[in-house]
Design a protein around this motif. Structure first.
Motif, PDB file in Angstrom:
ATOM      1  N   PHE A  50       0.815  -1.218   0.000  1.00 13.11           N
ATOM      2  CA  PHE A  50       0.000   0.000   0.000  1.00 13.11           C
ATOM      3  C   PHE A  50       0.852   1.273   0.000  1.00 13.11           C
ATOM      4  O   PHE A  50       0.349   2.360   0.271  1.00 13.11           O
ATOM      5  CB  PHE A  50      -0.957  -0.030   1.190  1.00 13.11           C
ATOM      6  N   SER A  51       2.127   1.157  -0.318  1.00 11.46           N
ATOM      7  CA  SER A  51       3.009   2.325  -0.407  1.00 11.46           C
ATOM      8  C   SER A  51       2.584   3.332  -1.477  1.00 11.46           C
ATOM      9  O   SER A  51       2.760   4.533  -1.273  1.00 11.46           O
ATOM     10  CB  SER A  51       4.449   1.888  -0.653  1.00 11.46           C
ATOM     11  N   PRO A  52       2.044   2.910  -2.623  1.00 11.80           N
ATOM     12  CA  PRO A  52       1.580   3.922  -3.574  1.00 11.80           C
ATOM     13  C   PRO A  52       0.498   4.839  -2.993  1.00 11.80           C
ATOM     14  O   PRO A  52       0.441   6.024  -3.338  1.00 11.80           O
ATOM     15  CB  PRO A  52       1.039   3.099  -4.736  1.00 11.80           C
TER      16      PRO A  52
ATOM     17  N   ILE B  26      -0.829  10.311  -1.177  1.00 11.21           N
ATOM     18  CA  ILE B  26      -1.155  11.311  -0.156  1.00 11.21           C
ATOM     19  C   ILE B  26      -0.067  12.384  -0.097  1.00 11.21           C
ATOM     20  O   ILE B  26      -0.366  13.584  -0.074  1.00 11.21           O
ATOM     21  CB  ILE B  26      -1.363  10.629   1.207  1.00 11.21           C
ATOM     22  N   LEU B  27       1.203  11.947  -0.102  1.00 10.88           N
ATOM     23  CA  LEU B  27       2.305  12.916  -0.113  1.00 10.88           C
ATOM     24  C   LEU B  27       2.293  13.757  -1.382  1.00 10.88           C
ATOM     25  O   LEU B  27       2.600  14.953  -1.347  1.00 10.88           O
ATOM     26  CB  LEU B  27       3.644  12.187   0.028  1.00 10.88           C
ATOM     27  N   PHE B  28       1.927  13.142  -2.492  1.00 12.37           N
ATOM     28  CA  PHE B  28       1.826  13.835  -3.767  1.00 12.37           C
ATOM     29  C   PHE B  28       0.830  14.996  -3.683  1.00 12.37           C
ATOM     30  O   PHE B  28       1.110  16.115  -4.116  1.00 12.37           O
ATOM     31  CB  PHE B  28       1.400  12.809  -4.823  1.00 12.37           C
ATOM     32  N   PHE B  29      -0.342  14.749  -3.092  1.00 12.74           N
ATOM     33  CA  PHE B  29      -1.341  15.800  -2.955  1.00 12.74           C
ATOM     34  C   PHE B  29      -0.911  16.866  -1.952  1.00 12.74           C
ATOM     35  O   PHE B  29      -1.140  18.067  -2.178  1.00 12.74           O
ATOM     36  CB  PHE B  29      -2.694  15.213  -2.550  1.00 12.74           C
ATOM     37  N   VAL B  30      -0.295  16.467  -0.853  1.00 16.03           N
ATOM     38  CA  VAL B  30       0.154  17.444   0.146  1.00 16.03           C
ATOM     39  C   VAL B  30       1.204  18.373  -0.459  1.00 16.03           C
ATOM     40  O   VAL B  30       1.108  19.609  -0.336  1.00 16.03           O
ATOM     41  CB  VAL B  30       0.700  16.724   1.401  1.00 16.03           C
ATOM     42  N   PHE B  31       2.213  17.801  -1.116  1.00 14.13           N
ATOM     43  CA  PHE B  31       3.247  18.632  -1.722  1.00 14.13           C
ATOM     44  C   PHE B  31       2.696  19.463  -2.878  1.00 14.13           C
ATOM     45  O   PHE B  31       3.148  20.589  -3.115  1.00 14.13           O
ATOM     46  CB  PHE B  31       4.424  17.782  -2.199  1.00 14.13           C
ATOM     47  N   GLY B  32       1.714  18.934  -3.581  1.00 17.01           N
ATOM     48  CA  GLY B  32       1.076  19.707  -4.646  1.00 17.01           C
ATOM     49  C   GLY B  32       0.352  20.932  -4.112  1.00 17.01           C
ATOM     50  O   GLY B  32       0.408  22.015  -4.687  1.00 17.01           O
TER      51      GLY B  32
ATOM     52  N   LEU C  60       1.980  22.480 -18.600  1.00 14.90           N
ATOM     53  CA  LEU C  60       2.997  21.439 -18.525  1.00 14.90           C
ATOM     54  C   LEU C  60       3.015  20.795 -17.132  1.00 14.90           C
ATOM     55  O   LEU C  60       3.086  19.564 -17.015  1.00 14.90           O
ATOM     56  CB  LEU C  60       4.378  22.021 -18.844  1.00 14.90           C
ATOM     57  N   ILE C  61       2.918  21.600 -16.095  1.00 16.34           N
ATOM     58  CA  ILE C  61       2.870  21.080 -14.727  1.00 16.34           C
ATOM     59  C   ILE C  61       1.607  20.236 -14.537  1.00 16.34           C
ATOM     60  O   ILE C  61       1.652  19.154 -13.939  1.00 16.34           O
ATOM     61  CB  ILE C  61       2.941  22.221 -13.698  1.00 16.34           C
ATOM     62  N   ALA C  62       0.484  20.689 -15.055  1.00 20.33           N
ATOM     63  CA  ALA C  62      -0.765  19.925 -14.951  1.00 20.33           C
ATOM     64  C   ALA C  62      -0.652  18.588 -15.686  1.00 20.33           C
ATOM     65  O   ALA C  62      -1.139  17.562 -15.198  1.00 20.33           O
ATOM     66  CB  ALA C  62      -1.929  20.734 -15.504  1.00 20.33           C
ATOM     67  N   LEU C  63      -0.005  18.574 -16.834  1.00 19.86           N
ATOM     68  CA  LEU C  63       0.177  17.338 -17.589  1.00 19.86           C
ATOM     69  C   LEU C  63       1.049  16.343 -16.813  1.00 19.86           C
ATOM     70  O   LEU C  63       0.714  15.157 -16.705  1.00 19.86           O
ATOM     71  CB  LEU C  63       0.804  17.639 -18.952  1.00 19.86           C
ATOM     72  N   ILE C  64       2.135  16.825 -16.244  1.00 20.80           N
ATOM     73  CA  ILE C  64       3.029  15.959 -15.468  1.00 20.80           C
ATOM     74  C   ILE C  64       2.318  15.418 -14.234  1.00 20.80           C
ATOM     75  O   ILE C  64       2.388  14.220 -13.927  1.00 20.80           O
ATOM     76  CB  ILE C  64       4.319  16.714 -15.088  1.00 20.80           C
ATOM     77  N   LEU C  65       1.616  16.275 -13.524  1.00 20.06           N
ATOM     78  CA  LEU C  65       0.927  15.844 -12.303  1.00 20.06           C
ATOM     79  C   LEU C  65      -0.213  14.872 -12.604  1.00 20.06           C
ATOM     80  O   LEU C  65      -0.404  13.891 -11.876  1.00 20.06           O
ATOM     81  CB  LEU C  65       0.408  17.056 -11.533  1.00 20.06           C
ATOM     82  N   SER C  66      -0.965  15.104 -13.653  1.00 12.61           N
ATOM     83  CA  SER C  66      -2.065  14.196 -13.974  1.00 12.61           C
ATOM     84  C   SER C  66      -1.543  12.843 -14.455  1.00 12.61           C
ATOM     85  O   SER C  66      -2.107  11.797 -14.117  1.00 12.61           O
ATOM     86  CB  SER C  66      -2.989  14.814 -15.019  1.00 12.61           C
ATOM     87  N   THR C  67      -0.451  12.844 -15.203  1.00 12.78           N
ATOM     88  CA  THR C  67       0.158  11.585 -15.631  1.00 12.78           C
ATOM     89  C   THR C  67       0.666  10.804 -14.429  1.00 12.78           C
ATOM     90  O   THR C  67       0.491   9.579 -14.347  1.00 12.78           O
ATOM     91  CB  THR C  67       1.310  11.855 -16.609  1.00 12.78           C
ATOM     92  N   THR C  68       1.281  11.494 -13.487  1.00 14.07           N
ATOM     93  CA  THR C  68       1.764  10.842 -12.266  1.00 14.07           C
ATOM     94  C   THR C  68       0.603  10.268 -11.467  1.00 14.07           C
ATOM     95  O   THR C  68       0.683   9.136 -10.973  1.00 14.07           O
ATOM     96  CB  THR C  68       2.564  11.841 -11.412  1.00 14.07           C
TER      97      THR C  68
ATOM     98  N   LEU D 165      -2.232   5.470  -9.502  1.00 16.94           N
ATOM     99  CA  LEU D 165      -3.500   4.768  -9.297  1.00 16.94           C
ATOM    100  C   LEU D 165      -3.536   3.421 -10.014  1.00 16.94           C
ATOM    101  O   LEU D 165      -3.995   2.416  -9.454  1.00 16.94           O
ATOM    102  CB  LEU D 165      -4.671   5.643  -9.756  1.00 16.94           C
ATOM    103  N   LEU D 166      -3.032   3.375 -11.240  1.00 17.99           N
ATOM    104  CA  LEU D 166      -3.009   2.108 -11.971  1.00 17.99           C
ATOM    105  C   LEU D 166      -2.042   1.112 -11.330  1.00 17.99           C
ATOM    106  O   LEU D 166      -2.327  -0.084 -11.268  1.00 17.99           O
ATOM    107  CB  LEU D 166      -2.638   2.348 -13.439  1.00 17.99           C
ATOM    108  N   TRP D 167      -0.906   1.602 -10.836  1.00 19.54           N
ATOM    109  CA  TRP D 167       0.057   0.732 -10.177  1.00 19.54           C
ATOM    110  C   TRP D 167      -0.547   0.138  -8.903  1.00 19.54           C
ATOM    111  O   TRP D 167      -0.431  -1.047  -8.633  1.00 19.54           O
ATOM    112  CB  TRP D 167       1.338   1.504  -9.879  1.00 19.54           C
ATOM    113  N   GLN D 168      -1.234   0.984  -8.129  1.00 19.64           N
ATOM    114  CA  GLN D 168      -1.855   0.507  -6.898  1.00 19.64           C
ATOM    115  C   GLN D 168      -2.968  -0.492  -7.210  1.00 19.64           C
ATOM    116  O   GLN D 168      -3.120  -1.495  -6.516  1.00 19.64           O
ATOM    117  CB  GLN D 168      -2.409   1.674  -6.082  1.00 19.64           C
ATOM    118  N   THR D 169      -3.716  -0.250  -8.257  1.00 21.11           N
ATOM    119  CA  THR D 169      -4.769  -1.184  -8.653  1.00 21.11           C
ATOM    120  C   THR D 169      -4.180  -2.540  -9.041  1.00 21.11           C
ATOM    121  O   THR D 169      -4.706  -3.589  -8.659  1.00 21.11           O
ATOM    122  CB  THR D 169      -5.577  -0.607  -9.830  1.00 21.11           C
ATOM    123  N   LEU D 170      -3.079  -2.530  -9.781  1.00 23.23           N
ATOM    124  CA  LEU D 170      -2.412  -3.776 -10.147  1.00 23.23           C
ATOM    125  C   LEU D 170      -1.942  -4.529  -8.909  1.00 23.23           C
ATOM    126  O   LEU D 170      -2.132  -5.745  -8.801  1.00 23.23           O
ATOM    127  CB  LEU D 170      -1.224  -3.496 -11.063  1.00 23.23           C
TER     128      LEU D 170
END
Length: 107
Positions: A43-45, A50-56, A72-80, A85-90
């Motif tokens: 469950f590390s992702p 959570i850290l991603f949203f806090v730092f964002g 460009l920042i929005a594109l990078i953040l949305s891709t991340t 989410l897909l990694w955690q789902t897998l």
């Protein structure tokens, strides 16, 4: 065992398991199901998300960008976000699959 030694050992095991989950999730999840003490690493992702949203939010409060840089920042953040989410789902799917297989084997 001293606290610093235990901390280094824990960080090593956590990092080793995360690298395994990144590059070879199937076998690493299989190993984690054999050692349930390592289950929180799956469950590390979520922790990273959570850290991603806090730092964002902190970054949005401190830095104001406009125009092409903002897109460009929005594109990078949305891709991340989508990739985490897909990694955690897998990982959850693999964990559920192995736990179900172990349950079926025991019954």
């Amino acid at each position: 065992m001293r606290k610093s030694t235990f901390l280094i050992f824990t960080a090593y095991i956590w990092t080793k398991t995360l690298l395994g989950l990144t590059f070879n999730p199937f076998t690493t999840v299989k190993q984690v199901t054999r050692r349930p003490v390592l289950l929180p690493t799956i469950f590390s992702p979520f922790i990273g998300l959570i850290l991603f949203f806090v730092f964002g939010r902190i970054g949005a409060f401190l830095i104001s960008v406009y125009g092409l840089k903002r897109e460009l920042i929005a594109l990078i953040l949305s891709t991340t976000l989508i990739s985490i989410l897909l990694w955690q789902t897998l990982l959850i799917y693999l964990l559920a699959s192995f736990l179900f297989a172990l349950w079926r084997k025991n019954t």
